[in-house]
Design an enzyme around this catalytic site. Structure first.
Site, PDB file in Angstrom:
ATOM      1  N   ASP A  50       0.858  -1.180   0.000  1.00 31.29           N
ATOM      2  CA  ASP A  50       0.000   0.000   0.000  1.00 31.29           C
ATOM      3  C   ASP A  50       0.896   1.232   0.000  1.00 31.29           C
ATOM      4  O   ASP A  50       1.598   1.492   0.965  1.00 31.29           O
ATOM      5  CB  ASP A  50      -0.873  -0.033   1.258  1.00 31.29           C
ATOM      6  CG  ASP A  50      -1.714   1.223   1.398  1.00 31.29           C
ATOM      7  OD1 ASP A  50      -1.611   2.121   0.535  1.00 31.29           O
ATOM      8  OD2 ASP A  50      -2.464   1.299   2.386  1.00 31.29           O
ATOM      9  N   GLU A 123      30.250  13.406  -6.149  1.00 37.56           N
ATOM     10  CA  GLU A 123      31.150  13.794  -5.054  1.00 37.56           C
ATOM     11  C   GLU A 123      30.303  14.183  -3.845  1.00 37.56           C
ATOM     12  O   GLU A 123      30.149  15.359  -3.548  1.00 37.56           O
ATOM     13  CB  GLU A 123      31.991  15.011  -5.461  1.00 37.56           C
ATOM     14  CG  GLU A 123      32.998  14.759  -6.541  1.00 37.56           C
ATOM     15  CD  GLU A 123      33.895  15.997  -6.790  1.00 37.56           C
ATOM     16  OE1 GLU A 123      33.916  16.907  -5.937  1.00 37.56           O
ATOM     17  OE2 GLU A 123      34.546  16.031  -7.829  1.00 37.56           O
ATOM     18  N   GLU A 125      29.188  15.145  -0.230  1.00 41.85           N
ATOM     19  CA  GLU A 125      29.803  15.678   0.988  1.00 41.85           C
ATOM     20  C   GLU A 125      28.828  15.508   2.150  1.00 41.85           C
ATOM     21  O   GLU A 125      27.615  15.509   1.955  1.00 41.85           O
ATOM     22  CB  GLU A 125      30.125  17.167   0.796  1.00 41.85           C
ATOM     23  CG  GLU A 125      31.142  17.388  -0.324  1.00 41.85           C
ATOM     24  CD  GLU A 125      31.382  18.849  -0.671  1.00 41.85           C
ATOM     25  OE1 GLU A 125      32.457  19.133  -1.237  1.00 41.85           O
ATOM     26  OE2 GLU A 125      30.510  19.712  -0.412  1.00 41.85           O
ATOM     27  N   GLU A 176      36.766  17.740   4.217  1.00 43.23           N
ATOM     28  CA  GLU A 176      36.361  18.905   3.422  1.00 43.23           C
ATOM     29  C   GLU A 176      36.686  20.180   4.190  1.00 43.23           C
ATOM     30  O   GLU A 176      37.254  20.131   5.270  1.00 43.23           O
ATOM     31  CB  GLU A 176      34.867  18.814   3.074  1.00 43.23           C
ATOM     32  CG  GLU A 176      34.575  18.446   1.611  1.00 43.23           C
ATOM     33  CD  GLU A 176      35.178  19.419   0.597  1.00 43.23           C
ATOM     34  OE1 GLU A 176      35.493  20.564   0.968  1.00 43.23           O
ATOM     35  OE2 GLU A 176      35.339  19.018  -0.567  1.00 43.23           O
ATOM     36  N   GLU A 183      34.282  14.113   2.579  1.00 44.54           N
ATOM     37  CA  GLU A 183      33.818  13.725   1.240  1.00 44.54           C
ATOM     38  C   GLU A 183      34.438  12.375   0.906  1.00 44.54           C
ATOM     39  O   GLU A 183      35.605  12.136   1.184  1.00 44.54           O
ATOM     40  CB  GLU A 183      34.281  14.776   0.216  1.00 44.54           C
ATOM     41  CG  GLU A 183      33.988  14.390  -1.228  1.00 44.54           C
ATOM     42  CD  GLU A 183      34.353  15.497  -2.224  1.00 44.54           C
ATOM     43  OE1 GLU A 183      34.147  16.694  -1.919  1.00 44.54           O
ATOM     44  OE2 GLU A 183      34.872  15.154  -3.299  1.00 44.54           O
ATOM     45  N   HIS A 232      28.491  17.345  -6.266  1.00 42.17           N
ATOM     46  CA  HIS A 232      28.861  17.653  -7.650  1.00 42.17           C
ATOM     47  C   HIS A 232      28.772  16.375  -8.474  1.00 42.17           C
ATOM     48  O   HIS A 232      29.108  15.295  -7.972  1.00 42.17           O
ATOM     49  CB  HIS A 232      30.288  18.193  -7.712  1.00 42.17           C
ATOM     50  CG  HIS A 232      30.535  19.319  -6.741  1.00 42.17           C
ATOM     51  ND1 HIS A 232      31.776  19.728  -6.377  1.00 42.17           N
ATOM     52  CD2 HIS A 232      29.664  20.105  -6.056  1.00 42.17           C
ATOM     53  CE1 HIS A 232      31.684  20.726  -5.504  1.00 42.17           C
ATOM     54  NE2 HIS A 232      30.416  20.965  -5.295  1.00 42.17           N
ATOM     55  N   ARG A 300      36.151  27.322  -9.627  1.00 41.21           N
ATOM     56  CA  ARG A 300      35.245  26.584  -8.739  1.00 41.21           C
ATOM     57  C   ARG A 300      34.019  27.402  -8.311  1.00 41.21           C
ATOM     58  O   ARG A 300      33.180  26.920  -7.574  1.00 41.21           O
ATOM     59  CB  ARG A 300      35.998  26.082  -7.501  1.00 41.21           C
ATOM     60  CG  ARG A 300      36.858  24.905  -7.842  1.00 41.21           C
ATOM     61  CD  ARG A 300      37.683  24.376  -6.699  1.00 41.21           C
ATOM     62  NE  ARG A 300      38.607  23.378  -7.251  1.00 41.21           N
ATOM     63  CZ  ARG A 300      38.345  22.082  -7.321  1.00 41.21           C
ATOM     64  NH1 ARG A 300      37.219  21.602  -6.859  1.00 41.21           N
ATOM     65  NH2 ARG A 300      39.215  21.251  -7.869  1.00 41.21           N
ATOM     66  N   GLU A 317      31.787  18.811 -14.790  1.00 39.27           N
ATOM     67  CA  GLU A 317      31.385  18.731 -13.386  1.00 39.27           C
ATOM     68  C   GLU A 317      30.264  19.735 -13.150  1.00 39.27           C
ATOM     69  O   GLU A 317      30.486  20.943 -13.226  1.00 39.27           O
ATOM     70  CB  GLU A 317      32.586  19.055 -12.494  1.00 39.27           C
ATOM     71  CG  GLU A 317      32.251  19.040 -11.011  1.00 39.27           C
ATOM     72  CD  GLU A 317      33.421  19.525 -10.126  1.00 39.27           C
ATOM     73  OE1 GLU A 317      34.537  19.752 -10.637  1.00 39.27           O
ATOM     74  OE2 GLU A 317      33.188  19.691  -8.919  1.00 39.27           O
ATOM     75  N   ARG A 319      28.125  21.530 -10.645  1.00 40.85           N
ATOM     76  CA  ARG A 319      28.395  21.786  -9.222  1.00 40.85           C
ATOM     77  C   ARG A 319      27.174  22.183  -8.406  1.00 40.85           C
ATOM     78  O   ARG A 319      27.268  22.463  -7.222  1.00 40.85           O
ATOM     79  CB  ARG A 319      29.496  22.851  -9.082  1.00 40.85           C
ATOM     80  CG  ARG A 319      30.832  22.361  -9.617  1.00 40.85           C
ATOM     81  CD  ARG A 319      31.907  23.431  -9.549  1.00 40.85           C
ATOM     82  NE  ARG A 319      32.156  23.941  -8.226  1.00 40.85           N
ATOM     83  CZ  ARG A 319      32.979  23.406  -7.331  1.00 40.85           C
ATOM     84  NH1 ARG A 319      33.647  22.302  -7.632  1.00 40.85           N
ATOM     85  NH2 ARG A 319      33.141  23.946  -6.143  1.00 40.85           N
TER      86      ARG A 319
END
Ligand code: GLU
Ligand code: MG
Length: 438
Positions: A50, A123, A125, A176, A183, A232, A300, A317, A319
């Site tokens: 259910d 990636e 974290e 990190e 990470e 990321h 970045r 990547e 981010r």
């Protein structure tokens, strides 16, 4: 004292129960356990349940759903006498439209028709906090970026040692920037497999943290003045066994158009890649999280970064996503946005190598750099306007939006009660209660 261990068995040879796992609209694992001898039945005709109380599943008339196990995902949990398997949800003979795993499967079929297979490497974290029975978060270590001596390393190593039992290959474990923030990257895989792996990964991290008397949280921004948790995504499309993002001199045309698609749909995508109220407290300047729609090679602060790997390692990547995102819906949306870019041959604009945060507003305007939505409410409005992203969620779209709109309204009511401004960047207790366990 009877610990129960003699009943359940402690190792794989005595496994008596099977966890049937799927995720709700939030990407939170849900499921039921059945005695091991129902495994065959679970993979063949499926096990009825259910679904009417599963977050995000309500609203679709009837509640009789069927879970059918995907045997390629079967694993045995090393610290408990149970095994687990992911699966698809059906309603009668048809896939249940709001099942995130089925949504991704359909999107991958569409991608395959266009000739592509998608690979994703995440990636994720997370923070570790000491358990203290309150919402006052207590940081257990004072480590910083790439600290090798923080007590968290005992936790990473144990997590990494358990990962292969779940089919994950750990690659890098590191501290990190935030105190108590870590990470662990694991090997990229085909998109559906990686989405499953993210769910398994969080499960392992939380279980191991618990064994150490700690809480692990993947909530995007647990502490206002500390960096947030990102997730990321390294993305690539492959065609005929070769990386379609690679060309002799950098990124291929396909990759650039894919990037064009990501940027064109970025504002609507955030509703899915950053789907919680708390997500938007991460997307602020100063913490290496993106705020503007831009791309670059080393930068970045950009939304999309192109790592300097060519040949088969070529990838981009993305981010923006955070670990509160439902990985199945996130991959579905991100891949469809990219495919739209390929189909329409979109060119990526807003390339920057400068730090976008430090740029004058007028310079950003000149370069045509947009800002990501500042709240879940704003992101949902963007999603409603973007046909490609909306359709990427297929049958789950309506449930997703309705569910998330209620979430946003619930938060606004809370703020009103507390007399807090709508744009507060403080992390409220409402968020901690709701998202600490995402
Ligand atoms: N924690 C940052 C974020 O919120 C990312 C840090 C990094 O570059 O790994 O996305
Ligand atoms: Mg990181």
């Amino acid at each position: 004292m009877n610990t129960g261990l003699s009943v359940y068995g402690k190792d794989a040879r005595t496994i008596k129960f099977l966890e049937l796992v799927f995720v709700d609209m939030n990407g939170f694992p849900r499921g039921m356990e059945v005695p091991m001898d129902r495994y065959e039945e679970a993979t063949e005709e499926g096990i009825p349940f259910d679904g009417s109380s599963i977050p995000g599943f309500e609203g679709i008339e009837d509640s009789d759903l069927i879970f059918r196990a995907d045997p390629s995902t079967y694993v045995e949990v090393p610290w408990e006498g149970v095994s687990r398997v992911y699966g698809y949800i059906y309603k009668g003979r048809k896939p249940y439209p709001a099942d995130p795993r089925s949504v991704l499967r359909e999107v991958l079929k569409e991608l395959e028709k266009a000739g592509f297979r998608a690979y994703v490497g995440p990636e994720p974290e997370f923070y570790l906090f000491r358990k203290n029975g309150s919402w006052k978060l207590e940081i257990p270590d004072g480590g910083g970026y790439f600290d090798l001596l923080s007590p968290g390393r005992d936790v990473w190593r144990e997590i990494a040692l358990y990962m292969p039992a779940f089919g994950l290959t750990p690659e890098v474990l590191h501290h990190e920037v935030g105190m108590g923030q870590h990470e662990i990257d694991f090997r990229y895989d085909e998109a559906l497999r990686t989405a499953d792996n993210i769910i398994s990964f969080k499960y392992i991290v939380k279980a191991v943290a618990r064994m150490h008397g700690l809480h692990a949280t993947f909530m995007p921004k647990p502490l206002r003045d500390f960096p947030g948790n990102g997730m990321h995504l390294h993305l690539s499309l492959w065609k005929g066994g070769e990386n379609a993002f690679a060309s002799e001199d950098g990124l291929s045309e396909v990759a650039l158009h894919f990037l064009g698609g990501l940027l064109a749909h970025a504002r609507a995508l955030t509703a899915i890649t950053n789907p919680t109220v708390n997500s938007y407290k991460r997307l602020v300047p100063g913490y290496e999280a993106p705020v503007y729609v831009s791309w670059g090679y080393r930068n970045r602060s950009a939304l999309v970064r192109i790592p300097a790997f060519w040949g088969n390692g070529a990838r981009m990547e993305y981010r923006c996503p955070d670990p509160s995102a439902n990985p199945y819906l996130t991959f579905a949306a991100v891949l469809m946005a990219g495919l739209d870019g390929i189909r329409r041959k979109l060119e990526p604009e807003s390339y920057v190598e400068e730090n976008v945060y430090e740029m004058e507003g007028s310079r950003r305007k000149e370069l045509g750099i947009e800002t990501l939505p500042g709240s879940l409410g704003e992101a949902l409005e963007e999603l409603k306007k973007d046909k490609t992203v909306r359709e990427s969620l297929r049958g789950a779209y309506r449930n997703f939006v309705e569910y998330k709109e209620r979430e946003w309204e619930g938060y606004l009511e809370y703020l009103k009660d507390q007399r807090l401004p709508e744009d507060t960047l403080d992390v409220t207790e409402w968020e901690l209660r709701r998202y600490f366990n995402v």
